[in-house]
Design a protein around this motif. Structure first.
Motif, mmCIF file in Angstrom:
data_model
loop_
_atom_site.group_PDB
_atom_site.id
_atom_site.type_symbol
_atom_site.label_atom_id
_atom_site.label_comp_id
_atom_site.label_asym_id
_atom_site.label_seq_id
_atom_site.Cartn_x
_atom_site.Cartn_y
_atom_site.Cartn_z
ATOM 1 N N PHE A 78 0.841 -1.199 0.000
ATOM 2 C CA PHE A 78 0.000 0.000 0.000
ATOM 3 C C PHE A 78 0.879 1.254 0.000
ATOM 4 O O PHE A 78 0.692 2.156 -0.813
ATOM 5 C CB PHE A 78 -0.913 -0.026 1.236
ATOM 6 C CG PHE A 78 -1.852 1.145 1.350
ATOM 7 C CD1 PHE A 78 -3.132 1.071 0.840
ATOM 8 C CD2 PHE A 78 -1.464 2.309 1.983
ATOM 9 C CE1 PHE A 78 -4.014 2.142 0.951
ATOM 10 C CE2 PHE A 78 -2.326 3.393 2.097
ATOM 11 C CZ PHE A 78 -3.608 3.306 1.581
ATOM 12 N N LEU A 79 1.861 1.307 0.908
ATOM 13 C CA LEU A 79 2.754 2.463 0.992
ATOM 14 C C LEU A 79 3.636 2.582 -0.249
ATOM 15 O O LEU A 79 3.976 3.695 -0.672
ATOM 16 C CB LEU A 79 3.609 2.392 2.256
ATOM 17 C CG LEU A 79 2.848 2.541 3.571
ATOM 18 C CD1 LEU A 79 3.792 2.361 4.753
ATOM 19 C CD2 LEU A 79 2.128 3.879 3.641
ATOM 20 N N PHE A 80 3.996 1.452 -0.832
ATOM 21 C CA PHE A 80 4.767 1.456 -2.079
ATOM 22 C C PHE A 80 3.929 2.090 -3.190
ATOM 23 O O PHE A 80 4.432 2.894 -3.987
ATOM 24 C CB PHE A 80 5.185 0.026 -2.432
ATOM 25 C CG PHE A 80 6.143 -0.076 -3.581
ATOM 26 C CD1 PHE A 80 7.262 0.742 -3.676
ATOM 27 C CD2 PHE A 80 5.944 -1.019 -4.572
ATOM 28 C CE1 PHE A 80 8.150 0.626 -4.737
ATOM 29 C CE2 PHE A 80 6.822 -1.142 -5.633
ATOM 30 C CZ PHE A 80 7.928 -0.311 -5.721
ATOM 31 N N MET A 122 5.046 5.408 -5.131
ATOM 32 C CA MET A 122 5.264 5.359 -6.581
ATOM 33 C C MET A 122 4.321 6.283 -7.344
ATOM 34 O O MET A 122 4.741 6.959 -8.286
ATOM 35 C CB MET A 122 5.122 3.915 -7.089
ATOM 36 C CG MET A 122 6.266 3.013 -6.666
ATOM 37 S SD MET A 122 7.895 3.608 -7.172
ATOM 38 C CE MET A 122 7.755 3.481 -8.946
ATOM 39 N N ILE A 123 3.062 6.346 -6.945
ATOM 40 C CA ILE A 123 2.137 7.237 -7.655
ATOM 41 C C ILE A 123 2.502 8.692 -7.363
ATOM 42 O O ILE A 123 2.374 9.559 -8.236
ATOM 43 C CB ILE A 123 0.644 6.925 -7.323
ATOM 44 C CG1 ILE A 123 -0.283 7.408 -8.445
ATOM 45 C CG2 ILE A 123 0.226 7.537 -6.007
ATOM 46 C CD1 ILE A 123 -0.238 6.605 -9.691
ATOM 47 N N GLY A 124 2.982 8.953 -6.155
ATOM 48 C CA GLY A 124 3.457 10.303 -5.833
ATOM 49 C C GLY A 124 4.657 10.688 -6.689
ATOM 50 O O GLY A 124 4.732 11.803 -7.216
ATOM 51 N N MET A 125 5.585 9.762 -6.853
ATOM 52 C CA MET A 125 6.752 10.016 -7.707
ATOM 53 C C MET A 125 6.318 10.225 -9.152
ATOM 54 O O MET A 125 6.791 11.146 -9.821
ATOM 55 C CB MET A 125 7.746 8.860 -7.644
ATOM 56 C CG MET A 125 8.669 8.926 -6.484
ATOM 57 S SD MET A 125 9.735 10.377 -6.587
ATOM 58 C CE MET A 125 10.820 10.020 -5.249
ATOM 59 N N GLY A 163 -2.981 -5.740 -5.539
ATOM 60 C CA GLY A 163 -4.216 -5.178 -5.015
ATOM 61 C C GLY A 163 -3.928 -4.097 -3.987
ATOM 62 O O GLY A 163 -4.463 -2.989 -4.062
ATOM 63 N N CYS A 164 -3.065 -4.407 -3.018
ATOM 64 C CA CYS A 164 -2.699 -3.426 -1.985
ATOM 65 C C CYS A 164 -1.971 -2.236 -2.604
ATOM 66 O O CYS A 164 -2.208 -1.082 -2.224
ATOM 67 C CB CYS A 164 -1.838 -4.086 -0.916
ATOM 68 S SG CYS A 164 -2.718 -5.316 0.067
ATOM 69 N N PHE A 165 -1.093 -2.501 -3.569
ATOM 70 C CA PHE A 165 -0.356 -1.445 -4.263
ATOM 71 C C PHE A 165 -1.319 -0.476 -4.962
ATOM 72 O O PHE A 165 -1.213 0.745 -4.801
ATOM 73 C CB PHE A 165 0.606 -2.080 -5.283
ATOM 74 C CG PHE A 165 1.375 -1.092 -6.106
ATOM 75 C CD1 PHE A 165 2.617 -0.653 -5.687
ATOM 76 C CD2 PHE A 165 0.873 -0.616 -7.308
ATOM 77 C CE1 PHE A 165 3.349 0.258 -6.455
ATOM 78 C CE2 PHE A 165 1.586 0.288 -8.079
ATOM 79 C CZ PHE A 165 2.831 0.726 -7.651
#
Length: 138
Positions: free
Chosen positions: A9-11, A15-18, A78-80
């Motif tokens: 989830f945090l990854f 990654m989407i923030g980056m 899914g969590c990602f």
């Protein structure tokens, strides 16, 4: 298994923030985190944003390293995707609509870009949720 899902989830958040920062802030130069200031402070706000999402990626790496290596791809992705979508949805609603600190692409079609961003975020959450509900993700 819980540690692995939190890590994924945090990854996704990191990654989407980056990707947001690289694509919208740097390559397209459509906006900065704080648009209502001078260029120096726009770049500084983007840098702080990148520092924070880099910390998310680092923390997610530690959690994934300590997590269950037997977690299946459906659970991980899914969590990602839920993490990435939730981050974009919260960021979009908060920064684009409520606080209006910036918009995806300022200009005449600004509302359409902001709504498209939100819909894409929602799509990521839905796809992630579907992956988590699959029997192989259990």
């Amino acid at each position: 298994m819980k540690t692995t899902c939190i890590g994924a989830f945090l990854f996704g958040v990191g990654m989407i923030g980056m990707l947001d920062g690289i694509v919208f802030h740097q390559i397209l130069q459509w906006h900065s985190v704080n648009m209502h200031t001078d260029r120096f402070h726009q770049i500084m706000s983007d840098g702080l944003f990148h520092l924070i999402v880099t910390l998310f990626i680092f923390i997610s790496g530690v959690l994934l390293w300590k997590g269950d290596p037997k977690v299946g791809a459906s659970k991980f992705w899914g969590c990602f995707l839920v993490g990435a979508g939730v981050f974009n949805l919260i960021e979009g609603i908060t920064n684009h609509h409520i606080l209006q600190v910036h918009h995806v692409k300022p200009g005449p079609s600004q509302p359409l870009y902001d709504i498209a961003y939100d819909l894409f975020a929602l799509l990521l959450v839905v796809i992630g949720w579907i992956l988590l509900r699959r029997k192989s993700a259990a």
